[in-house]
Structure formats: C-alpha cells, structure tokens
Design a protein around this motif. Structure first.
Motif, mmCIF file in Angstrom:
data_model
loop_
_atom_site.group_PDB
_atom_site.id
_atom_site.type_symbol
_atom_site.label_atom_id
_atom_site.label_comp_id
_atom_site.label_asym_id
_atom_site.label_seq_id
_atom_site.Cartn_x
_atom_site.Cartn_y
_atom_site.Cartn_z
ATOM 1 N N SER A 195 0.766 -1.249 -0.043
ATOM 2 C CA SER A 195 -0.025 0.167 -0.115
ATOM 3 C C SER A 195 0.885 1.198 0.078
ATOM 4 N N PHE A 196 2.330 1.143 -0.135
ATOM 5 C CA PHE A 196 3.034 2.380 0.133
ATOM 6 C C PHE A 196 3.817 2.313 -1.388
ATOM 7 N N MET A 197 3.097 1.994 -2.344
ATOM 8 C CA MET A 197 3.691 2.030 -3.725
ATOM 9 C C MET A 197 2.562 3.020 -4.521
ATOM 10 N N PRO A 198 2.595 4.229 -4.188
ATOM 11 C CA PRO A 198 1.592 5.261 -5.070
ATOM 12 C C PRO A 198 2.149 5.549 -6.449
ATOM 13 N N ILE A 199 1.321 5.852 -7.237
ATOM 14 C CA ILE A 199 1.490 6.149 -8.655
ATOM 15 C C ILE A 199 0.759 7.660 -8.812
ATOM 16 N N VAL A 200 1.674 8.460 -9.218
ATOM 17 C CA VAL A 200 1.157 9.870 -9.804
ATOM 18 C C VAL A 200 1.370 10.092 -11.335
ATOM 19 N N LEU A 201 0.171 10.294 -11.925
ATOM 20 C CA LEU A 201 0.503 10.693 -13.281
ATOM 21 C C LEU A 201 0.314 12.193 -13.332
ATOM 22 N N GLU A 202 1.080 12.942 -14.212
ATOM 23 C CA GLU A 202 1.056 14.600 -14.542
ATOM 24 C C GLU A 202 0.613 14.502 -15.968
ATOM 25 N N LEU A 203 -0.496 14.654 -16.271
ATOM 26 C CA LEU A 203 -0.895 15.004 -17.491
ATOM 27 C C LEU A 203 -1.238 16.426 -18.224
ATOM 28 N N VAL A 204 -0.036 16.739 -18.843
ATOM 29 C CA VAL A 204 0.076 18.099 -19.365
ATOM 30 C C VAL A 204 -0.129 18.368 -20.971
ATOM 31 N N PRO A 205 -0.170 19.700 -21.293
ATOM 32 C CA PRO A 205 -0.197 19.816 -23.004
ATOM 33 C C PRO A 205 1.147 19.265 -23.256
ATOM 34 N N LEU A 206 1.100 19.114 -24.771
ATOM 35 C CA LEU A 206 2.266 18.359 -25.618
ATOM 36 C C LEU A 206 3.362 19.343 -25.315
ATOM 37 N N LYS A 207 3.235 20.618 -25.426
ATOM 38 C CA LYS A 207 4.508 21.607 -25.406
ATOM 39 C C LYS A 207 4.950 21.594 -24.020
ATOM 40 N N TYR A 208 4.211 21.467 -23.036
ATOM 41 C CA TYR A 208 4.842 21.456 -21.731
ATOM 42 C C TYR A 208 5.602 20.045 -21.364
ATOM 43 N N PHE A 209 4.995 19.059 -22.306
ATOM 44 C CA PHE A 209 5.877 17.799 -21.977
ATOM 45 C C PHE A 209 7.222 17.589 -22.687
ATOM 46 N N GLU A 210 7.167 18.401 -23.873
ATOM 47 C CA GLU A 210 8.317 18.467 -24.544
ATOM 48 C C GLU A 210 9.404 19.157 -23.821
ATOM 49 N N ASN A 211 9.065 20.282 -23.191
ATOM 50 C CA ASN A 211 10.037 20.959 -22.324
ATOM 51 C C ASN A 211 10.493 20.300 -21.139
ATOM 52 N N TRP A 212 9.471 19.525 -20.577
ATOM 53 C CA TRP A 212 10.095 18.560 -19.362
ATOM 54 C C TRP A 212 10.969 17.664 -19.870
ATOM 55 N N SER A 213 10.784 16.876 -20.824
ATOM 56 C CA SER A 213 11.603 15.782 -21.530
ATOM 57 C C SER A 213 12.937 16.371 -21.772
ATOM 58 N N SER A 214 12.749 17.610 -22.333
ATOM 59 C CA SER A 214 14.248 18.333 -22.563
ATOM 60 C C SER A 214 15.199 18.606 -21.358
#
Length: 227
Positions: free
Chosen positions: A205-224
């Motif tokens: 029960s101490f294995m949480p999962i958190v997804l952060e869904l963002v617009p594509l341009k913000y995802f590209e900035n994060w991945s860079s």
C-alpha cells in the motif's frame, strides 16, 4: 481522485473510463429492475392466499421466464465485450513508457528517449509539504502528454504488483518475466493518483502512482530538461 465518504466512482478522465461508467449504470439499472420485480412477487406471495390454478402449471409462463433471462444476459454481455475489446486495442501510440514494479517503488523508462528513466518513491509523511496527500505523493511524477495515445509496458522484477489508476480505468498486473501492456488517453490535464492494487507484500500500500498529464508543449519542455 477519491474523496472521503465517496459512494460512486471517480470522475472519468479517459474515454475508456467513461464507457465503463456507462456500462456500470446500464447493468445497475437492470439489477435494480430485477430486484424490484422479485421483491414485488415475494411480497404478493406473502400477503395473499389467492392462487391462479391456470398459471401454476403453464407452459407459456415457463417459456417466458426462460427466454427473458437469456435476453437480459445478452443485453449485459454485448456492451461488456465491446468495452473489453476497446481496452485491449492499441492504435499507433505516440509514446511508450515502460513501468517496472519493485519492492517498494516503481521505476519508469521512456523508451522513445535515450536516457530518460527514473525511480518513483513515496514521500514519507514527515517530508510532506502543506497541501500534499499522505501516502499518495511521490518524489518523481510520471509526466505524460494529454490527448495522445500512450502505451504502458508493465512488468515486475521481484513479485506480483498491479499498476492501477482508477480515474483512467487502468489496472494491469505487473508479473515477473512477463510484459503486459495497456493504453491510456487523457481528455484533460491534471494529477491522477493510483496505487499498487496487488497484495504484493507488507508494504504494497506504500507504492503510490502519480501521473501528471500536461499539454504536449509542456511535456516536450519537461523531457528536454530531464535529458
């Protein structure tokens, strides 16, 4: 995410979860109608002594109560099979993320990028900041683009785990030596929480999962910034 004393499901964030909610309401209405009819018949049997001799041994009545349940089961089975095929269908995903379950954390690898991988641990209660959720926050969130099909490859390195996000309608077992896959598409941005839903040990029960869904341009900035 869920809130205290919630009686229904979480708000749907993906088309699959919307279909699951509609199917749940559809099936629940059928169960409610059958239960009401049975309760009505039982109450009549208990409150009246009158009997109709012609219907106590009638071939027509037996035919009806044999065919009618079959029709009801078909009305439940057809939409259920449709949703099962929709959940397993993966059409040209824009991104693939590999998820590995460990005791007691998740590790993620963005297979479309060369060196983009990280581990995701639960933040201890003593380290939480104001407004963060106990037992649900992680040090590294999974950032994904919204409105794009994303394929999740899920496996484990030790014992059975289960990668589950209720608001997205996802629950896929992480099995050692086997690579399962699931697809997700978010219709809106936000944070979406889940947990390991398999009893994989004392700390499952101490294995949480958190997804952060963002617009594509913000995802590209994060991945860079992560490379």
């Amino acid at each position: 995410m869920a809130y205290p004393f919630e009686l229904g499901f979480q708000d749907a964030t993906s088309p699959i979860m919307e279909e699951l909610l509609h199917f749940h309401d559809h099936t629940l209405m059928i169960v409610f109608l059958i239960s009401s009819l049975v309760l009505y018949i039982i109450s009549l049997m208990l409150t009246t002594k009158l009997t109709h001799t012609s219907t106590m041994d009638a071939q027509e009545v037996e035919t009806v109560w044999t065919i009618l349940p079959a029709i009801i089961l078909i009305l439940i089975a057809l939409p259920s099979l449709r949703i099962l095929y929709m959940m397993d269908e993966i059409n040209d995903p824009s991104l693939t993320v590999k998820t590995m379950g460990h005791q007691w954390y998740w590790s993620y690898e963005y297979t479309d990028y060369e060196d983009l991988n990280f581990d995701s641990y639960m933040i201890p209660t003593s380290d939480l900041k104001p407004g963060e959720l106990r037992l649900l926050e992680v040090d590294n969130r999974v950032v994904l683009p919204m409105e794009l099909p994303v394929r999740m490859l899920i496996s484990s390195e030790d014992v059975l785990h289960s990668w589950a996000i209720p608001s997205l309608g996802l629950k896929t077992d992480a099995i050692p030596g086997r690579l399962n896959q699931a697809t997700l598409t978010s219709t809106r941005p936000g944070l979406y929480y889940g947990q390991c839903s398999e009893i994989c040990g004392s700390n499952h029960s101490f294995m949480p999962i958190v997804l952060e869904l963002v617009p594509l341009k913000y995802f590209e900035n994060w991945s860079s910034s992560m490379l």
